[in-house]
Design a protein around this motif. Structure first.
Motif, mmCIF file in Angstrom:
data_model
loop_
_atom_site.group_PDB
_atom_site.id
_atom_site.type_symbol
_atom_site.label_atom_id
_atom_site.label_comp_id
_atom_site.label_asym_id
_atom_site.label_seq_id
_atom_site.Cartn_x
_atom_site.Cartn_y
_atom_site.Cartn_z
ATOM 1 N N PHE A 1 0.826 -1.207 0.000
ATOM 2 C CA PHE A 1 0.000 0.000 0.000
ATOM 3 C C PHE A 1 0.862 1.259 0.000
ATOM 4 O O PHE A 1 0.535 2.253 -0.652
ATOM 5 N N TYR A 2 1.989 1.224 0.730
ATOM 6 C CA TYR A 2 2.911 2.364 0.728
ATOM 7 C C TYR A 2 3.523 2.536 -0.667
ATOM 8 O O TYR A 2 3.635 3.654 -1.183
ATOM 9 N N ILE A 3 3.919 1.417 -1.282
ATOM 10 C CA ILE A 3 4.529 1.474 -2.618
ATOM 11 C C ILE A 3 3.530 2.046 -3.617
ATOM 12 O O ILE A 3 3.883 2.847 -4.487
ATOM 13 N N CYS A 4 2.275 1.667 -3.489
ATOM 14 C CA CYS A 4 1.258 2.155 -4.424
ATOM 15 C C CYS A 4 1.137 3.675 -4.390
ATOM 16 O O CYS A 4 0.935 4.322 -5.419
ATOM 17 N N ARG A 5 1.247 4.243 -3.199
ATOM 18 C CA ARG A 5 1.068 5.692 -3.056
ATOM 19 C C ARG A 5 2.258 6.485 -3.583
ATOM 20 O O ARG A 5 2.111 7.662 -3.895
ATOM 21 N N HIS A 6 3.423 5.860 -3.663
ATOM 22 C CA HIS A 6 4.630 6.616 -3.979
ATOM 23 C C HIS A 6 5.335 6.176 -5.267
ATOM 24 O O HIS A 6 6.377 6.733 -5.607
ATOM 25 N N ALA A 7 4.822 5.184 -5.970
ATOM 26 C CA ALA A 7 5.507 4.693 -7.172
ATOM 27 C C ALA A 7 4.581 4.729 -8.375
ATOM 28 O O ALA A 7 3.368 4.519 -8.266
ATOM 29 N N ASP A 8 5.159 5.018 -9.531
ATOM 30 C CA ASP A 8 4.424 4.991 -10.799
ATOM 31 C C ASP A 8 4.672 3.700 -11.567
ATOM 32 O O ASP A 8 3.846 3.285 -12.375
ATOM 33 N N ILE A 9 5.841 3.095 -11.344
ATOM 34 C CA ILE A 9 6.197 1.832 -11.991
ATOM 35 C C ILE A 9 6.723 0.902 -10.911
ATOM 36 O O ILE A 9 7.671 1.240 -10.191
ATOM 37 N N ILE A 10 6.130 -0.279 -10.798
ATOM 38 C CA ILE A 10 6.479 -1.225 -9.743
ATOM 39 C C ILE A 10 6.967 -2.518 -10.384
ATOM 40 O O ILE A 10 6.263 -3.129 -11.197
ATOM 41 N N VAL A 11 8.192 -2.924 -10.024
ATOM 42 C CA VAL A 11 8.769 -4.185 -10.496
ATOM 43 C C VAL A 11 9.045 -5.056 -9.277
ATOM 44 O O VAL A 11 9.843 -4.685 -8.415
ATOM 45 N N VAL A 12 8.361 -6.186 -9.176
ATOM 46 C CA VAL A 12 8.555 -7.136 -8.079
ATOM 47 C C VAL A 12 9.039 -8.446 -8.695
ATOM 48 O O VAL A 12 8.301 -9.093 -9.445
ATOM 49 N N LEU A 13 10.268 -8.841 -8.403
ATOM 50 C CA LEU A 13 10.902 -9.953 -9.102
ATOM 51 C C LEU A 13 10.379 -11.318 -8.671
ATOM 52 O O LEU A 13 10.193 -12.204 -9.502
ATOM 53 N N LYS A 14 10.145 -11.495 -7.369
ATOM 54 C CA LYS A 14 9.859 -12.845 -6.881
ATOM 55 C C LYS A 14 8.611 -12.909 -6.009
ATOM 56 O O LYS A 14 8.536 -13.684 -5.061
ATOM 57 N N GLN A 15 7.647 -12.089 -6.351
ATOM 58 C CA GLN A 15 6.414 -12.067 -5.561
ATOM 59 C C GLN A 15 5.275 -11.547 -6.423
ATOM 60 O O GLN A 15 5.455 -10.631 -7.230
ATOM 61 N N ASP A 16 4.105 -12.153 -6.287
ATOM 62 C CA ASP A 16 2.917 -11.619 -6.954
ATOM 63 C C ASP A 16 2.447 -10.377 -6.202
ATOM 64 O O ASP A 16 2.250 -10.425 -4.981
ATOM 65 N N PHE A 17 2.309 -9.268 -6.922
ATOM 66 C CA PHE A 17 1.832 -8.047 -6.285
ATOM 67 C C PHE A 17 0.331 -8.178 -6.062
ATOM 68 O O PHE A 17 -0.413 -8.590 -6.959
ATOM 69 N N PRO A 18 -0.151 -7.837 -4.870
ATOM 70 C CA PRO A 18 -1.586 -8.040 -4.564
ATOM 71 C C PRO A 18 -2.488 -7.313 -5.556
ATOM 72 O O PRO A 18 -2.294 -6.130 -5.852
ATOM 73 N N LYS A 19 -3.467 -8.047 -6.049
ATOM 74 C CA LYS A 19 -4.428 -7.454 -6.974
ATOM 75 C C LYS A 19 -5.304 -6.438 -6.225
ATOM 76 O O LYS A 19 -5.751 -6.678 -5.112
#
Length: 666
Positions: free
Chosen positions: A596-614
């Motif tokens: 949730f913190y990443i969502c508020r502060h990032a425009d592009i999110i790359v997570v290598l080894k985890q499914d990002f919550p829908k």
């Protein structure tokens, strides 16, 4: 030219088209040829279309012939048993191609026809021996990111359906009964025996070069020396091609003719020129088998064989038709070669040289007998310089596309290297082949040693001049292909009104340049490596533990000088890295604890080894996570341009659904 274009278009599609479409195209274009048979321009136009369909149909047929099972997922096998097809020493390891009869854990119907595995250290094995042991096997490696080289395609056309490595020393190699040995196995043993003799006689660096020139085995050339040869524009000396084949057969031809002419009873009664041509052909065929019959060697042998055949029938051979025949032979035998750098560089260089020496070069080469020796030598080196400039110009787009850099000093380096090859190295190679059956190879190899040392020092000297390298960002294939077509069209045709049609593909290439962009972020399908490109200062920012292999590929792709490719981790916390490009905030992490913190502060999110919550983000950032990388392969992200949204493409989007592409087990 259009036959090869058809093959390239077919292999660039997203998936194999229905055969019925190709058959319909062939029939329709053949009918069009019959209808337009009395009008040259319509006939030639339809003929080009027919050639495209013919080239594509041949690839379809070839895929049918080579179809075989491929591995879809990694496998630990406790028992791998099979006959060794080839042995290749490489950088302190040994690479085997095996025809497996059993792979424990895989059904017999799913066992690939051949696999390639790597073993630690040097081993004593020859083709035909039986390998048995433990191994870890993998599917054919797909491109790490969209646009990266597709090495799996060539392996698949070689009949290889998987790669891997032996687990430690848990293997056995049982010698095969030498009775009933096949020609392929006998040739493989002969290559290994020649390499062993050379390794015993010459120092390590020189032996590696000699093995590359004589039997086409480049595994003994250290990576540092290979890199110096590439930087200096001398890497073509390691690939057995027209230069090697022409010099070898030429030396044999002239030596045989000289020796026969010294026997009046033979010279006055028999066609010694034709006998010499037969001798040159036989040695060339032996050289083809010893070198592993690579694409450049096949092309060189076909062209040399045609030249020697022309001697037998008292006809002129050197022409663009000769180049066309050689190209057709290679494309029929190996359709995937048309997309490889080796094929493209070989035929681009040969085509422009033949066209030149049929035209103005023929007049300059015609020297009178009364011309002084110094003038003939000056003319020779002048033509050599012109040759180097022409070859560099015609091959620069291809080299830039495949390798991301062009050696500007290569012309000068070849002024020394080519005479060295012609007058010193290749005669010693011929003598080595002649003396080796008698155990006297030490003499020619000793004479060869100083020439190889000169070549090594020349490569190091030129490679050390970094200003002589021109780094170029890899252009799109939609730009390079039309330019090459235009160059070939201009070389082939003689009259300017027809040559002027070359401007059509040139204008198409120029127009394409405005719609093709370099990616800003690359994320590898292995879910470990990533890179961010900063076009403003021309740098690449890698993750801290990137593999050297992916690092080199991505540097050449962006045309980046190694001094500007940096590993930057100062913007990374314990597990999350933050960057900003074009006003976009980018986060790259293996896992994320607070989405949730990443969502508020990032425009592009790359997570290598985890499914990002829908549904974690109320906004709509661009998300590349484990779900994308696992099922679709590596990704290339494009940052917003003029207010457009950020986008990404995956390996599956670009490489499609071919038999050699296996992503996520499918």
């Amino acid at each position: 030219m259009f036959f090869g274009l058809g093959q390239a278009i077919f292999l660039s599609l997203h998936a194999r088209p229905f055969a019925a479409y190709l058959v319909a195209g062939l029939i329709a274009s053949a009918f069009g040829l019959w209808l337009s048979r009395q009008r040259i321009i319509p006939f030639f136009t339809v003929l080009m279309l027919f050639a495209i369909f013919a080239g594509a149909s041949l690839v379809q047929f070839h895929l049918y012939l080579v179809q075989a099972p491929t591995l879809k997922k990694p496998v630990y096998t406790a028992s791998l048993i099979g006959a060794i097809v080839s042995v290749e020493p490489r950088d302190g390891r040994t690479r085997l191609v095996i025809a497996p009869s059993l792979i424990d854990g895989i059904k017999n119907a799913d066992v690939p026809a051949k696999i390639r595995i790597s073993l630690q250290g040097a081993i004593h094995a020859v083709p035909g021996d039986i390998f048995s042991g433990k191994a870890k096997l993998f599917p054919l490696g797909v491109p790490e990111t969209p646009g990266d080289p597709d090495f799996a395609r060539a392996l698949y056309f070689d009949g290889i359906g998987g790669t891997g490595f032996a687990l430690g020393r848990n293997y056995q190699i049982e010698p095969k009964n030498r009775a009933g040995t096949s020609l392929l196995e006998a040739t493989g043993r002969l290559r290994l025996a020649i390499m062993a003799r050379i390794n015993q006689t010459l120092p390590e660096l020189q032996a590696g070069l000699a093995n590359a020139i004589l039997v086409g085995e480049r595994g003994g050339v250290p990576p540092e020396l290979a890199e110096d040869l590439r930087k200096s524009g001398l890497a073509h000396l390691l690939a057995i091609s027209g230069l090697h084949m022409g010099l070898l057969c030429g030396v044999v031809f002239f030596v045989a003719r000289l020796m026969l002419s010294m026997i009046p009873a033979i010279a006055l009664r028999y066609p010694i020129k034709k006998w010499s041509a037969v001798a040159g052909f036989m040695v060339g065929a032996l050289y083809l088998f010893l070198s592993g019959a690579t694409v450049p060697t096949q092309r060189a042998f076909v062209m040399t064989a045609i030249v020697l055949f022309a001697v037998l029938v008292d006809r002129r051979a050197i022409s663009l038709r000769l180049v066309a025949i050689a190209a057709l032979v290679v494309m029929v035998v190996r359709p995937d070669a048309v997309l490889g750098a080796s094929f493209q560089l070989s035929f681009a260089a040969v085509t422009v040289l033949v066209a030149f020496y049929q035209g103005p070069g023929a007049k300059w080469m015609a020297t009178g007998r009364d011309v002084a020796a110094w003038e003939r030598a000056g003319r020779y080196f002048g033509l050599l310089l012109i040759t180097g400039v022409m070859v560099t110009a015609i091959t620069a787009p291809i080299i830039g596309f495949h390798f991301g850099r062009v050696s500007l000093l290569g012309v000068l380096a070849n002024l020394v290297a080519i005479p060295l090859m012609a007058l010193w190295i290749m005669p010693c190679i011929v003598a080595t082949l002649v003396f080796m059956p008698f155990g006297l190879e030490v003499v020619p190899l000793t004479i060869l040693s100083p020439a190889l040392e000169i070549l090594i020092h020349l490569a190091r000297l030129v490679a050390g001049q970094d200003w002589g390298l021109w780094y170029v960002a890899r252009p799109s294939a939609m730009v390079v292909a039309p330019i090459l077509l235009a160059l070939l069209w201009g070389v082939i045709w003689r009259k300017w009104p027809v040559r002027g049609l070359a401007m059509v593909p040139v204008l198409g290439a120029i127009g394409t340049m405005f719609f093709v962009y370099q990616p800003d972020i690359l994320v590898g399908g292995s879910q470990k490596d990533w890179v961010i490109h900063n076009p403003v200062n021309g740098t690449l920012v890698f993750n801290g533990k990137i593999s050297s292999f992916h690092r080199s590929i991505w540097m050449s792709r962006f045309g980046i000088n190694p001094s500007k490719a940096v590993m930057q981790t100062d913007r990374c916390g314990e597990s999350v890295c933050w960057f900003e490009r074009n006003g976009q905030r980018i986060v790259i992490a293996e896992t994320i604890d607070d989405p949730f913190y990443i969502c508020r502060h990032a425009d592009i999110i790359v997570v290598l080894k985890q499914d990002f919550p829908k549904g974690a983000c109320k906004t709509r950032p661009l998300i590349i996570d484990d779900d994308v990388l696992w099922w679709q392969g590596g990704a290339a992200a494009f940052l917003p341009v003029k207010g457009e949204p950020a986008t990404y493409r995956t390996v599956r989007d670009t490489s499609g659904y071919w038999p050699w592409i296996s992503i996520g087990g499918r």
